[in-house]
Design an enzyme around this catalytic site. Structure first.
Site, short mmCIF file in Angstrom:
data_model
loop_
_atom_site.label_atom_id
_atom_site.label_comp_id
_atom_site.label_asym_id
_atom_site.label_seq_id
_atom_site.Cartn_x
_atom_site.Cartn_y
_atom_site.Cartn_z
N CYS A 92 -3.95 -11.20 -3.55
CA CYS A 92 -3.74 -11.74 -2.21
C CYS A 92 -3.53 -13.24 -2.16
CB CYS A 92 -4.87 -11.32 -1.28
SG CYS A 92 -6.45 -12.14 -1.57
N HIS A 135 -10.40 -12.37 1.08
CA HIS A 135 -9.00 -12.03 1.33
C HIS A 135 -8.33 -13.16 2.10
CE1 HIS A 135 -5.53 -9.48 1.65
NE2 HIS A 135 -5.53 -9.56 2.97
N ASP A 150 0.78 -10.58 6.17
CA ASP A 150 0.05 -10.36 4.93
C ASP A 150 1.00 -9.73 3.91
OD1 ASP A 150 -1.76 -9.77 2.92
OD2 ASP A 150 -3.26 -8.90 4.26
#
Length: 316
Positions: A92, A135, A150
């Protein structure tokens, strides 16, 4: 990762080539095409960039297994070298971290925020619990509207920008859907405090499962440096123990994400239109290395392949 960092036009050109961004206007560079598209319709351009990023740059943690250093850097130039020049994967804070810089360089108003991963992401059972902050998600503001973006959550990640509106939903990879809800967490002492929760369901008849939650508050590069260190180096971190890799599949028209390849354990699977099939069983390390090249366009070097020897993630 320095605040406000941008990539050069040469770097942006290489990035856009990496994600197969279309040259709709011949005679212009890919960067010029993207900037003109941004001026005409910033949201549609953002959707296109997100789709192409997800289907070109895999999500995974190969650097923690297939390397001699077993570390992850979120320095902007290191990210560019790894994801664009070496054409490898990233988790991420790598994928989304680089995407943030790309968007800023193209003219978007964007900032990064921190999030937690829900237990349902690993178990398929939603008990309302989430991990520590681990995250990264992006908030992009277009015409006064905030969107969550994202490109770094893997199998159940969002496939398009979602407006920060309670209940806002959209198709993810048909027939699966995604939405945002604003709610408190079961572990919060002060129940008046709420966060944004990203949820998915596999089809319209199934239950919504909470995948991540995040805050509408900007975090700084030094915050992500700490999060990245914990995620990539703690002995208890799942990322240090198992190797995974996913890449989404774009339709031939370049308009819709229709599936994904998933490498986990000793299997490579392909999901298309909600149906999953096994495409390869990995009996030895050589199989996985070849599978990464064939299905994820990741060609590992000899010294990187040797890096997994003796680790728990090695296929023996």
């Amino acid at each position: 990762m320095s605040q406000g960092r941008k990539y050069s036009d040469d770097q942006l050109e290489a990035y856009l080539k990496r994600i197969s961004y279309p040259a709709n206007k011949p005679g212009l560079s890919l960067v010029q095409n993207a900037r003109q598209s941004f001026e005409l319709d910033a949201l549609a351009t953002l959707c296109d960039l997100q789709r192409r990023h997800l289907t070109s740059i895999p999500w995974g943690n190969s650097a923690l297994h297939y390397s001699q250093h077993h570390t992850i850097s979120i320095d902007p130039d290191s990210l560019f070298e790894k994801l664009i020049e070496r054409r490898l994967d990233g988790y991420c804070m790598e994928n989304t971290g680089m995407f943030q810089i790309v968007l800023r360089s193209l003219g978007y108003f964007v900032y990064a925020t921190g999030g937690r991963v829900g237990s349902a992401a690993g178990t398929g059972v939603d008990n309302g619990l989430f991990t520590q902050l681990s995250h990264m998600a992006l908030i992009v503001i277009i015409d006064g509207i905030k969107y969550m973006v994202d490109v770094g959550f893997g199998t159940n990640g969002a496939t398009a920008p979602l407006p920060l509106q309670d209940g806002a939903s959209s198709t993810r990879i048909a027939p699966s859907e995604m939405r945002l809800v604003k709610d408190t967490l079961v572990e919060f002492t002060d129940k008046s405090q709420k966060v944004w929760i990203y949820q998915v369901r596999h089809n319209p008849e199934s239950e919504w499962l909470s995948m991540t939650c995040f805050y509408d508050m900007e975090l700084l590069p030094q915050d992500f440096e700490l999060m990245n260190f914990a995620t990539s180096q703690r002995r208890t971190s799942w990322f240090t123990q198992s190797f995974v890799c996913t890449r989404m599949i774009l339709d031939s028209a370049g308009k819709e994400i229709i599936g994904q390849y998933i490498l986990a354990g000793k299997d490579i699977k392909r999901r298309l239109h909600g149906q999953t099939e096994q495409v390869q069983v990995l009996e030895k390390e050589e199989d996985r290395v070849k599978g990464l090249a064939e299905y994820f366009d990741m060609n590992l070097r000899a010294n990187e392949i040797q890096g997994i020897r003796g680790m728990t993630s090695e296929i023996k």
